[in-house]
Design a protein around this motif. Structure first.
Motif, PDB file in Angstrom:
ATOM      1  N   ILE A  68       0.866  -1.230  -0.136  1.00  0.00           N
ATOM      2  CA  ILE A  68       0.063  -0.109   0.012  1.00  0.00           C
ATOM      3  C   ILE A  68       0.911   1.356  -0.051  1.00  0.00           C
ATOM      4  N   GLN A  69       0.848   1.687  -0.965  1.00  0.00           N
ATOM      5  CA  GLN A  69       1.754   3.148  -1.343  1.00  0.00           C
ATOM      6  C   GLN A  69       1.137   4.187  -0.563  1.00  0.00           C
ATOM      7  N   VAL A  70       2.232   5.099  -0.137  1.00  0.00           N
ATOM      8  CA  VAL A  70       1.951   6.299   0.632  1.00  0.00           C
ATOM      9  C   VAL A  70       1.094   7.187  -0.416  1.00  0.00           C
ATOM     10  N   THR A  71       1.094   7.245  -1.521  1.00  0.00           N
ATOM     11  CA  THR A  71       0.410   7.870  -2.747  1.00  0.00           C
ATOM     12  C   THR A  71       0.474   7.068  -3.916  1.00  0.00           C
ATOM     13  N   GLN A  72      -0.589   7.210  -4.779  1.00  0.00           N
ATOM     14  CA  GLN A  72      -0.665   6.569  -6.042  1.00  0.00           C
ATOM     15  C   GLN A  72      -1.514   7.820  -7.222  1.00  0.00           C
ATOM     16  N   SER A  73      -0.740   7.816  -8.258  1.00  0.00           N
ATOM     17  CA  SER A  73      -1.361   8.536  -9.278  1.00  0.00           C
ATOM     18  C   SER A  73      -2.769   8.313  -9.778  1.00  0.00           C
ATOM     19  N   SER A  74      -3.357   9.220 -10.014  1.00  0.00           N
ATOM     20  CA  SER A  74      -4.722   9.427 -10.651  1.00  0.00           C
ATOM     21  C   SER A  74      -4.387   9.237 -11.903  1.00  0.00           C
ATOM     22  N   MET A  75      -5.149   8.325 -12.655  1.00  0.00           N
ATOM     23  CA  MET A  75      -4.961   8.174 -14.306  1.00  0.00           C
ATOM     24  C   MET A  75      -6.262   8.482 -14.842  1.00  0.00           C
ATOM     25  N   PRO A  76      -6.401   8.989 -16.240  1.00  0.00           N
ATOM     26  CA  PRO A  76      -7.537   8.983 -16.957  1.00  0.00           C
ATOM     27  C   PRO A  76      -7.830   7.753 -17.621  1.00  0.00           C
ATOM     28  N   ASP A  77      -8.978   7.737 -18.477  1.00  0.00           N
ATOM     29  CA  ASP A  77      -9.152   6.376 -18.960  1.00  0.00           C
ATOM     30  C   ASP A  77      -8.248   6.324 -20.309  1.00  0.00           C
ATOM     31  N   PHE A  78      -7.704   5.042 -20.493  1.00  0.00           N
ATOM     32  CA  PHE A  78      -6.679   4.787 -21.387  1.00  0.00           C
ATOM     33  C   PHE A  78      -7.132   5.379 -23.054  1.00  0.00           C
TER      34      PHE A  78
ATOM     35  N   SER B 270       1.501  32.675  -7.335  1.00  0.00           N
ATOM     36  CA  SER B 270       1.554  31.291  -6.565  1.00  0.00           C
ATOM     37  C   SER B 270       2.082  30.228  -7.535  1.00  0.00           C
ATOM     38  N   MET B 271       2.973  29.170  -6.943  1.00  0.00           N
ATOM     39  CA  MET B 271       3.344  28.111  -7.708  1.00  0.00           C
ATOM     40  C   MET B 271       2.585  26.854  -7.115  1.00  0.00           C
ATOM     41  N   PHE B 272       2.131  26.107  -8.414  1.00  0.00           N
ATOM     42  CA  PHE B 272       1.466  25.016  -8.011  1.00  0.00           C
ATOM     43  C   PHE B 272       2.650  23.802  -8.671  1.00  0.00           C
ATOM     44  N   SER B 273       2.587  22.456  -7.980  1.00  0.00           N
ATOM     45  CA  SER B 273       3.167  21.481  -8.657  1.00  0.00           C
ATOM     46  C   SER B 273       2.320  20.391  -9.204  1.00  0.00           C
ATOM     47  N   PHE B 274       2.390  19.957 -10.465  1.00  0.00           N
ATOM     48  CA  PHE B 274       1.657  18.867 -11.126  1.00  0.00           C
ATOM     49  C   PHE B 274       2.567  17.559 -11.398  1.00  0.00           C
ATOM     50  N   HIS B 275       3.196  17.356 -10.210  1.00  0.00           N
ATOM     51  CA  HIS B 275       3.984  16.398 -10.292  1.00  0.00           C
ATOM     52  C   HIS B 275       2.940  15.086 -10.075  1.00  0.00           C
ATOM     53  N   ALA B 276       3.371  13.919 -10.605  1.00  0.00           N
ATOM     54  CA  ALA B 276       2.258  12.679 -10.722  1.00  0.00           C
ATOM     55  C   ALA B 276       1.945  12.279  -9.235  1.00  0.00           C
ATOM     56  N   THR B 277       2.238  12.845  -7.942  1.00  0.00           N
ATOM     57  CA  THR B 277       1.846  12.410  -6.883  1.00  0.00           C
ATOM     58  C   THR B 277       0.839  13.199  -6.213  1.00  0.00           C
ATOM     59  N   LYS B 278       0.575  14.317  -7.097  1.00  0.00           N
ATOM     60  CA  LYS B 278      -0.192  15.355  -6.752  1.00  0.00           C
ATOM     61  C   LYS B 278      -1.726  15.070  -6.782  1.00  0.00           C
ATOM     62  N   VAL B 279      -2.753  16.061  -6.248  1.00  0.00           N
ATOM     63  CA  VAL B 279      -4.203  15.732  -6.525  1.00  0.00           C
ATOM     64  C   VAL B 279      -4.355  15.830  -8.011  1.00  0.00           C
ATOM     65  N   PHE B 280      -3.787  16.746  -8.617  1.00  0.00           N
ATOM     66  CA  PHE B 280      -3.924  17.324  -9.849  1.00  0.00           C
ATOM     67  C   PHE B 280      -2.511  16.890 -10.720  1.00  0.00           C
ATOM     68  N   HIS B 281      -2.594  16.146 -11.724  1.00  0.00           N
ATOM     69  CA  HIS B 281      -1.015  16.073 -12.057  1.00  0.00           C
ATOM     70  C   HIS B 281      -0.914  15.995 -13.587  1.00  0.00           C
ATOM     71  N   THR B 282       0.161  16.315 -14.290  1.00  0.00           N
ATOM     72  CA  THR B 282       0.660  16.402 -15.699  1.00  0.00           C
ATOM     73  C   THR B 282       1.719  15.364 -16.007  1.00  0.00           C
ATOM     74  N   ILE B 283       1.603  14.399 -14.980  1.00  0.00           N
ATOM     75  CA  ILE B 283       2.726  13.502 -14.999  1.00  0.00           C
ATOM     76  C   ILE B 283       4.083  14.212 -14.166  1.00  0.00           C
ATOM     77  N   GLU B 284       4.937  15.040 -14.949  1.00  0.00           N
ATOM     78  CA  GLU B 284       5.549  16.211 -14.480  1.00  0.00           C
ATOM     79  C   GLU B 284       4.941  17.162 -14.771  1.00  0.00           C
ATOM     80  N   GLY B 285       5.257  18.449 -14.129  1.00  0.00           N
ATOM     81  CA  GLY B 285       4.693  19.600 -14.581  1.00  0.00           C
ATOM     82  C   GLY B 285       4.461  20.629 -13.487  1.00  0.00           C
TER      83      GLY B 285
END
Length: 363
Positions: free
Chosen positions: A4-14, A175-190
């Motif tokens: 059970i990971q501490v976090t897991q990336s949300s993914m859209p439908d393939f 303001s700076m936002f991170s869109f890293h894969a572990t975040k609530v919203f992500h762009t893989i990196e970003g």
């Protein structure tokens, strides 16, 4: 047993993602602020209720370039209770971080002591919204105006949060936002910067593109931090479902609260009044519990349950800054860092797994 990971990336439908990137093959436009990039910026401006968004390849470079574009000098007041990126971005711009302690309840910068740290060398404040807890933005704004200081919020944990229905993206100069894969919203990196001044858009876009301002003009000493079209496409897909993801995270959050509220020696960080949370993390403070933070961390690891000592160690105690700072000047941050543990939290975490995690902690 699967961990059970501490976090897991949300993914859209393939299939949704595949269809969204189809146009990239036709256009062969992969970068340089293309169609997908522009589409995501527009979508984020609407979602975050903010007039200006500039996308970056990652949140760290977004913060570095925000500091550079604002021409900051001398000293910058910030907090050591944060990820390495915040402090590194200041130092890598040739500036000196001055560390302010944190509030013992919400772990954000302690505004009572802020003014005492301001000197004639201070040019800015970089407060950090922590775990989705929002800084005292009104008091920080008052202090900044009084001393003519810039304010850059590290909002890496604060995507989509509102305070009295005001988007958190609108506070401070930037303001700076991170869109890293572990975040609530992500762009893989970003990552992204948000700001009210429309004239800042051209400046910051130039900084992330080698300082280029025209076909034959380079007005700034910039670098390369542009978000590519594939990252932007992931963001477009994830933005459509982010509200549903947050709702699922809230269920996980509430299950933890149901089990751990009132347990002796355990302190929870509950949502702030008038703040619409994004349920980004579930930090637990172990103080007077039957086990120490480190013992809980190791106990859960034996069951393949991964937690994170987040944030530990404090940035002002890093080996890379050896002998430069005194952690004794931020005693609350030191106390929290030695006792806090973030438990697994992500939208698809099974509620039965939460029951299991809590049972192990309490047994």
């Amino acid at each position: 047993m699967k961990p059970i990971q501490v976090t897991q990336s949300s993914m859209p439908d393939f299939d949704e993602f595949s269809e969204e990137i189809r146009g990239i093959w036709d256009s062969r436009c992969l970068t340089n602020m293309g169609v997908k990039h522009q589409q995501l910026e527009a979508g984020l401006e609407q979602y975050l209720k903010t007039p200006n968004v500039s996308l970056f390849s990652n949140g760290h470079l977004a913060l570095e370039y925000a500091i550079a574009a604002l021409n900051l000098t001398g000293e910058v007041i910030t907090t050591p209770f944060t990820f390495a990126s915040t402090t590194h971005a200041i130092v890598r711009n040739g500036l000196t971080p001055v560390f302010c302690d944190i509030d013992p309840d919400n772990y954000t910068i302690q505004t009572d002591n802020l003014e005492h740290l301001i000197t004639d060398k201070t040019s800015a404040i970089i407060p950090v919204h922590v775990y989705g807890n929002i800084c005292d933005v009104a008091e920080i704004n008052r202090i900044a105006k009084k001393y003519n200081l810039k304010v850059i919020y590290d909002a890496a944990h604060a995507f989509g949060i509102t305070v009295n229905d005001e988007g958190v993206a609108n506070y401070g100069d930037v303001s700076m936002f991170s869109f890293h894969a572990t975040k609530v919203f992500h762009t893989i990196e970003g990552g992204a910067l948000t700001f009210k001044d429309p004239s800042f858009k051209d400046v910051i876009n130039a900084h992330k593109n080698f300082g280029i301002t025209g076909p034959e003009t380079i007005e700034y000493i910039g670098g390369n931090a542009k978000m590519n079209e594939f990252q932007a496409t992931m963001g477009i897909c994830n933005l459509r479902s982010v509200d549903q993801e947050i709702k699922k995270r809230k269920k996980v959050y509430n299950r933890y609260v149901e089990h751990l509220s009132g347990v002796k020696g355990i302190q929870l960080s509950l949502p702030q009044e008038c703040v619409k949370s994004n349920y980004a993390y579930f930090p637990v403070l172990f103080d007077g519990f039957t086990l120490s933070r480190d013992e809980v961390h190791e106990k859960l690891k034996k069951y393949n349950i991964l937690t994170r000592k987040y944030f530990y160690p404090l940035t002002n105690s890093f080996e890379s800054y050896k002998n430069r700072f005194n952690t004794g000047e931020t005693p609350v941050a030191k106390f929290i860092a030695e006792r806090v543990l973030t438990l697994p939290l992500y939208s698809d975490l099974n509620l039965d797994d939460i029951d299991k995690i809590v049972t192990i902690i309490k047994s």
